[in-house]
Write an enzyme that holds these catalytic residues in place. Structure first.
Site, PDB file in Angstrom:
ATOM      1  N   GLY A   1     -16.454  -0.678  -4.403  1.00  0.00           N
ATOM      2  CA  GLY A   1     -15.771   0.651  -5.192  1.00  0.00           C
ATOM      3  C   GLY A   1     -16.746   1.938  -5.079  1.00  0.00           C
ATOM      4  O   GLY A   1     -16.601   2.570  -5.920  1.00  0.00           O
ATOM      5  N   GLY A   2     -17.853   1.885  -4.584  1.00  0.00           N
ATOM      6  CA  GLY A   2     -18.659   2.874  -4.222  1.00  0.00           C
ATOM      7  C   GLY A   2     -20.075   2.799  -4.971  1.00  0.00           C
ATOM      8  O   GLY A   2     -20.785   3.645  -4.934  1.00  0.00           O
TER       9      GLY A   2
ATOM     10  N   LEU B   1     -22.196   0.860  -4.064  1.00  0.00           N
ATOM     11  CA  LEU B   1     -23.246   0.587  -3.006  1.00  0.00           C
ATOM     12  C   LEU B   1     -23.361   1.959  -2.118  1.00  0.00           C
ATOM     13  O   LEU B   1     -24.181   1.790  -1.158  1.00  0.00           O
ATOM     14  CB  LEU B   1     -23.276  -0.511  -2.221  1.00  0.00           C
ATOM     15  CG  LEU B   1     -23.243  -2.075  -3.120  1.00  0.00           C
ATOM     16  CD1 LEU B   1     -22.656  -2.974  -2.265  1.00  0.00           C
ATOM     17  CD2 LEU B   1     -24.590  -2.027  -3.427  1.00  0.00           C
ATOM     18  N   GLY B   2     -22.693   3.272  -2.400  1.00  0.00           N
ATOM     19  CA  GLY B   2     -22.649   4.220  -1.571  1.00  0.00           C
ATOM     20  C   GLY B   2     -23.540   5.358  -1.948  1.00  0.00           C
ATOM     21  O   GLY B   2     -23.328   6.471  -1.638  1.00  0.00           O
ATOM     22  N   GLY B   3     -24.680   4.981  -2.755  1.00  0.00           N
ATOM     23  CA  GLY B   3     -25.424   6.227  -3.330  1.00  0.00           C
ATOM     24  C   GLY B   3     -24.548   6.725  -4.521  1.00  0.00           C
ATOM     25  O   GLY B   3     -25.139   7.901  -4.655  1.00  0.00           O
TER      26      GLY B   3
ATOM     27  N   TYR C   1       0.820  -1.075  -0.014  1.00  0.00           N
ATOM     28  CA  TYR C   1       0.053   0.089   0.013  1.00  0.00           C
ATOM     29  C   TYR C   1       0.942   1.132  -0.032  1.00  0.00           C
ATOM     30  O   TYR C   1       1.814   1.356   0.616  1.00  0.00           O
ATOM     31  CB  TYR C   1      -0.969  -0.012   1.436  1.00  0.00           C
ATOM     32  CG  TYR C   1      -2.278  -0.892   1.215  1.00  0.00           C
ATOM     33  CD1 TYR C   1      -2.300  -1.873  -0.015  1.00  0.00           C
ATOM     34  CD2 TYR C   1      -2.942  -1.368   2.361  1.00  0.00           C
ATOM     35  CE1 TYR C   1      -3.281  -2.618  -0.059  1.00  0.00           C
ATOM     36  CE2 TYR C   1      -3.929  -2.251   2.167  1.00  0.00           C
ATOM     37  CZ  TYR C   1      -4.248  -2.791   0.929  1.00  0.00           C
ATOM     38  OH  TYR C   1      -5.035  -3.853   1.140  1.00  0.00           O
TER      39      TYR C   1
ATOM     40  N   SER D   1     -14.086  -4.092   0.035  1.00  0.00           N
ATOM     41  CA  SER D   1     -14.595  -3.533  -0.670  1.00  0.00           C
ATOM     42  C   SER D   1     -16.155  -3.543  -0.464  1.00  0.00           C
ATOM     43  O   SER D   1     -17.076  -4.010  -1.170  1.00  0.00           O
ATOM     44  CB  SER D   1     -14.423  -3.812  -2.228  1.00  0.00           C
ATOM     45  OG  SER D   1     -14.921  -2.929  -3.144  1.00  0.00           O
ATOM     46  N   PRO D   2     -16.557  -3.163   0.960  1.00  0.00           N
ATOM     47  CA  PRO D   2     -17.977  -3.597   1.097  1.00  0.00           C
ATOM     48  C   PRO D   2     -19.078  -2.551   0.105  1.00  0.00           C
ATOM     49  O   PRO D   2     -20.105  -3.046   0.339  1.00  0.00           O
ATOM     50  CB  PRO D   2     -18.178  -3.065   2.604  1.00  0.00           C
ATOM     51  CG  PRO D   2     -16.820  -2.289   2.947  1.00  0.00           C
ATOM     52  CD  PRO D   2     -15.688  -2.704   1.995  1.00  0.00           C
ATOM     53  N   LEU D   3     -18.454  -1.465  -0.113  1.00  0.00           N
ATOM     54  CA  LEU D   3     -19.360  -0.812  -1.152  1.00  0.00           C
ATOM     55  C   LEU D   3     -19.047  -0.923  -2.319  1.00  0.00           C
ATOM     56  O   LEU D   3     -19.506  -0.294  -3.459  1.00  0.00           O
ATOM     57  CB  LEU D   3     -19.188   0.671  -0.777  1.00  0.00           C
ATOM     58  CG  LEU D   3     -19.256   1.192   0.873  1.00  0.00           C
ATOM     59  CD1 LEU D   3     -19.276   2.494   1.001  1.00  0.00           C
ATOM     60  CD2 LEU D   3     -20.562   0.520   1.419  1.00  0.00           C
TER      61      LEU D   3
END
Length: 331
Positions: free
Chosen positions: A221-222, A224-226, A53, A217-219
């Site tokens: 990559g975004g 699921l974040g609206g 990273y 990556s629970p969203l």
């Protein structure tokens, strides 16, 4: 903050895992330190990173930021369950890629652990994770290297990341045959509402072998974040995985249905996506990778959000899982 055992181990970890991939590339050192302090104050004790990273010429930079945070004292290291990873090439940058600076040979594992310990300013790593399978290195060699590191006190547990179910089985059967290592204790996999293939074999394998499951990556990559709402409101347009996902008309329609459903309930999409993962069998806790303090606060709200059975059923209708193996692809 709620805590749970990491798989079959006696180690207690928070139900949210602080992901640090943005520290360095997206978030400067001062803000990264502030986020880690806020996470620890909120009871998050499980921090995840990787030796690569920082990426490119700055690979290793994220571990250095965590190390400088530990160096501030205040029991920061003692309160933190630290996980990092090995696999990616950490050799000198340039046109010539030198061998033995990547993957899971005994040589590279030894080299990589010592380099991570130096960057992290600590003398041990709680959970040392294999970032990817290595098709060229036998598990006997990998476990021999791990056993040495455990005996030296440099690592306490070993985990996997991005392993298919059969490799989880192979790794732990080899460990059992050797008789002198407990094998893998966790699997870090891609898993979220929009990507549920891990339910077919990876999560069942992890459960059968007593591994904690740590979704990354629970969203998605975004996605699921609206993301659609933000586009309409003139916010940042989708990029990367999110843009690729939304390019498919059927998938975009699912996300629109998802956002419409949560609008009716007055809920934030990103918080619901995290809360959903906390209801899933076998999941220890999702990795949240905040770039800002506000994103961390949103994740903390998600950890306290209770989803009704009605809402969970509606989410399954929008994002049906594949079902277990072999029924998912056979009878």
């Amino acid at each position: 903050m709620e805590y749970t055992q990491l798989g079959r181990t006696g180690l207690k970890v928070s139900r949210l895992v602080l992901g640090t991939m943005n520290f360095g590339p997206q978030t400067d050192e001062a803000d990264s330190h502030a986020i880690m302090d806020a996470a620890l104050d909120a009871g998050i004790n499980f921090f995840d990173t990787a030796n690569v990273y920082g990426w490119g010429e700055n690979k290793g930079r994220t571990e250095e930021i965590i190390g400088s945070w530990f160096a501030k004292g205040g029991d920061r290291r003692e309160k933190t369950v630290l996980a990092t990873k090995v696999y990616a090439n950490m050799g000198p940058e340039g046109d010539n890629v030198w061998p033995n600076f990547d993957r899971l040979s005994a040589l590279n594992i030894r080299r990589a652990v010592d380099a991570s310990l130096k960057r992290l300013k600590t003398d041990y790593i709680d959970v040392y994770q294999f970032h990817h399978i290595d098709r060229n290195t036998p598990f006997d060699e990998i476990w021999q290297a791990v056993d040495v590191l455990v005996a030296q006190g440099k690592i306490l547990y070993a985990g996997s990341s991005n392993f298919p179910g059969y490799k989880i089985a192979q790794a732990n059967e080899t460990a059992a045959r050797r008789g002198n290592t407990i094998g893998l204790v966790s699997e870090q996999c891609l898993y979220n509402l929009a990507e549920r293939r891990a339910e077919m074999e990876v999560i069942p394998a992890a459960q059968d072998y007593g591994l904690g499951v740590i979704p990354w990556s629970p969203l998605h990559g975004g996605v699921l974040g609206g993301v659609i709402r933000k586009e309409v409101q003139g916010g940042r347009r989708a990029s990367g995985r999110a843009a690729d996902f939304l390019a498919d008309a059927e998938k975009r329609a699912r996300i629109q249905s998802y956002e419409d459903l949560l609008d009716k309930h007055g809920l934030e999409p990103g918080e619901v996506a995290l809360a959903w993962l906390l209801t899933r069998p076998g999941v220890t806790g999702p990795i949240v990778g905040p770039r800002t303090a506000e994103q961390l606060e949103s994740a903390l709200r998600a950890s306290e959000l209770e989803l009704s059975q009605e809402l969970l059923g509606s989410l399954d209708e929008i994002f049906p899982g594949p079902g277990p193996s072999p029924e998912a692809f056979a009878w």
